[in-house]
Design an enzyme around this catalytic site. Structure first.
Site, PDB file in Angstrom:
ATOM      1  CG  HIS A 164       7.014  -1.969   2.134  1.00 42.14           C
ATOM      2  ND1 HIS A 164       6.920  -0.792   2.842  1.00 42.14           N
ATOM      3  CD2 HIS A 164       5.800  -2.555   2.237  1.00 42.14           C
ATOM      4  CE1 HIS A 164       5.693  -0.667   3.332  1.00 42.14           C
ATOM      5  NE2 HIS A 164       4.993  -1.729   3.004  1.00 42.14           N
ATOM      6  CG  MET A 173      -1.899  -1.192   1.149  1.00 42.67           C
ATOM      7  SD  MET A 173      -3.432  -0.939   2.040  1.00 42.67           S
ATOM      8  CE  MET A 173      -2.824  -0.720   3.680  1.00 42.67           C
ATOM      9  N   GLY A 174       2.157   1.104  -0.368  1.00 42.27           N
ATOM     10  CA  GLY A 174       3.032   2.264  -0.476  1.00 42.27           C
ATOM     11  C   GLY A 174       3.534   2.740   0.874  1.00 42.27           C
ATOM     12  CG  HIS A 183       8.710   0.419   5.854  1.00 44.35           C
ATOM     13  ND1 HIS A 183       8.994  -0.926   5.939  1.00 44.35           N
ATOM     14  CD2 HIS A 183       7.378   0.540   6.090  1.00 44.35           C
ATOM     15  CE1 HIS A 183       7.893  -1.589   6.234  1.00 44.35           C
ATOM     16  NE2 HIS A 183       6.889  -0.732   6.321  1.00 44.35           N
ATOM     17  CB  SER A 217       4.522  -0.276  10.598  1.00 48.49           C
ATOM     18  OG  SER A 217       3.228   0.158  10.242  1.00 48.49           O
ATOM     19  CB  SER A 218       3.134   2.505   6.048  1.00 56.08           C
ATOM     20  OG  SER A 218       3.689   1.586   5.144  1.00 56.08           O
TER      21      SER A 218
HETATM   22  P1  AMP Z   1       1.594  -2.978   3.431  1.00 58.20           P
HETATM   23  O1  AMP Z   1       2.127  -1.910   2.547  1.00 58.20           O
HETATM   24  O2  AMP Z   1       1.535  -2.609   4.874  1.00 58.20           O
HETATM   25  O3  AMP Z   1       0.299  -3.566   2.917  1.00 58.20           O
HETATM   26  O4  AMP Z   1       2.657  -4.172   3.384  1.00 58.20           O
HETATM   27  C1  AMP Z   1       3.011  -4.769   2.167  1.00 58.20           C
HETATM   28  C2  AMP Z   1       3.798  -6.018   2.463  1.00 58.20           C
HETATM   29  O5  AMP Z   1       4.977  -5.683   3.184  1.00 58.20           O
HETATM   30  C3  AMP Z   1       3.009  -7.013   3.330  1.00 58.20           C
HETATM   31  O6  AMP Z   1       3.260  -8.334   2.871  1.00 58.20           O
HETATM   32  C4  AMP Z   1       3.600  -6.776   4.698  1.00 58.20           C
HETATM   33  O7  AMP Z   1       3.502  -7.901   5.560  1.00 58.20           O
HETATM   34  C5  AMP Z   1       5.053  -6.475   4.347  1.00 58.20           C
HETATM   35  N1  AMP Z   1       5.693  -5.745   5.437  1.00 58.20           N
HETATM   36  C6  AMP Z   1       5.236  -4.632   6.066  1.00 58.20           C
HETATM   37  N2  AMP Z   1       6.070  -4.281   7.068  1.00 58.20           N
HETATM   38  C7  AMP Z   1       7.072  -5.194   7.087  1.00 58.20           C
HETATM   39  C8  AMP Z   1       8.231  -5.397   7.903  1.00 58.20           C
HETATM   40  N3  AMP Z   1       8.520  -4.588   8.905  1.00 58.20           N
HETATM   41  N4  AMP Z   1       9.037  -6.452   7.620  1.00 58.20           N
HETATM   42  C9  AMP Z   1       8.737  -7.291   6.604  1.00 58.20           C
HETATM   43  N5  AMP Z   1       7.656  -7.171   5.803  1.00 58.20           N
HETATM   44  C10 AMP Z   1       6.827  -6.135   6.034  1.00 58.20           C
END
Ligand code: AMP
Length: 284
Positions: free
Chosen positions: A37, A30-31, A34, A190-191
């Site tokens: 990702h 979802m952008g 960090h 985390s975003s």
């Molecule tokens: P999101 O943008 O939050 O939807 O995350 C996209 C992908 O990145 C998902 O598969 C998350 O589980 C993964 N992700 C987010 N934060 C982390 C992190 N700290 N370490 C590893 N993977 C992550």
């Protein structure tokens, strides 16, 4: 890196690549990217010939409209980071591209069973249906060979694994779950972390330290007192705890009395101010 906004153009390009027998790795996001990702992108690079990343803030998975509106958008910085990590393709669809207004019927229902009633499912009703809806559509658009997800979203990995079974895509797509990347003080990247104030950011690692405490103190027998201690520690640090659960690592059912053998994971969701943080730690 090539950027596509339209599914048709993405498909034409990927069909050409598939003819070369390229293995396509896919990282949906979802952008507000960090290092967490980017670790998925790098893992995907090492296991596939062509890496596709998508950025789409999916409205249907937000049960709280405020949370959706406040979700950070940092597209230019995201593009720079993806370039630096060697991503090959960025898919950046609009809302209409993902959910065409002319196709606005009843959304599909995914039979996730008890998995969507526990933990995140309980506190975010409808969240996992929304996740399945968007991932189902993205998988149809990208048709990857390997899907890379982060263990940071432990329950989401289980839900998407179930989605692959429900849609028979488990025959053509393998799922790779990548470890959680953390800041040096233990806070899971985390975003949402960028929405924390300076004082909240200082307190935020307590969530990880509490998970570690549960891991270190766990003994065979009833688990209730240990979990109560964990809630107290988080509350004392200023968190509003939604749940902290010791659960079976394979089905997330709560473990109230540990036999010393069962594989467990400890999972937590808690608010610091207005920001909802989640984290987990597989234990044995
Ligand atoms: P999101 O943008 O939050 O939807 O995350 C996209 C992908 O990145 C998902 O598969 C998350 O589980 C993964 N992700 C987010 N934060 C982390 C992190 N700290 N370490 C590893 N993977 C992550």
């Amino acid at each position: 890196m090539i950027l596509f906004k339209k599914t048709n153009n993405l498909r034409k390009y990927l069909d050409n690549q598939k003819e070369k027998n390229y293995q396509i790795g896919f990282v949906p996001t979802m952008g507000a990217l960090h290092e967490g990702h980017l670790s998925l992108i790098r893992q995907a690079k090492s296991q596939s010939d062509l890496v596709v990343c998508s950025i789409f803030i999916n409205p249907t998975q937000f049960n709280d409209p405020e949370d959706f509106l406040k979700y950070p958008v940092t597209t230019e910085a995201d593009i720079r980071l993806l370039l630096s990590a060697g991503c090959d393709v960025l898919f950046l669809p609009s809302r209409d591209e993902m959910y065409p207004p002319e196709a606005s019927g009843q959304p599909p229902f995914y039979a996730l069973g008890e998995l969507e009633l526990l933990l995140e499912g309980k506190f975010r009703p409808g969240h996992f249906q929304g996740v399945c809806q968007v991932v189902d559509r993205l998988l149809f658009q990208v048709q990857p060979d390997i899907l890379f997800l982060g263990q940071k979203d432990y329950q989401q990995c289980m839900v998407i694994s179930r989605l692959l079974e429900l849609t028979d895509r488990n025959k053509s797509i393998s799922l790779v779950v990548c470890p959680t990347l953390r800041e040096t003080d233990g806070l899971a990247m985390s975003s949402r972390n960028r929405r924390l104030s300076v004082t909240e950011r200082e307190k935020a690692p307590v969530i990880f330290h509490t998970l570690c405490y549960v891991r270190d103190q766990l003994r065979p027998g009833p688990t209730g007192d240990l979990l109560k201690e964990a809630v107290s520690a988080l509350t004392a640090a200023g968190f509003r705890v939604e749940y902290i659960s010791l659960a079976d690592a394979r089905n997330l059912k709560p473990c109230t009395d540990w036999d010393g053998q069962q594989e467990l994971v400890v999972l937590c969701a808690a608010f610091l101010g207005e920001v909802r943080l989640i984290d987990n730690l597989p234990l044995n």
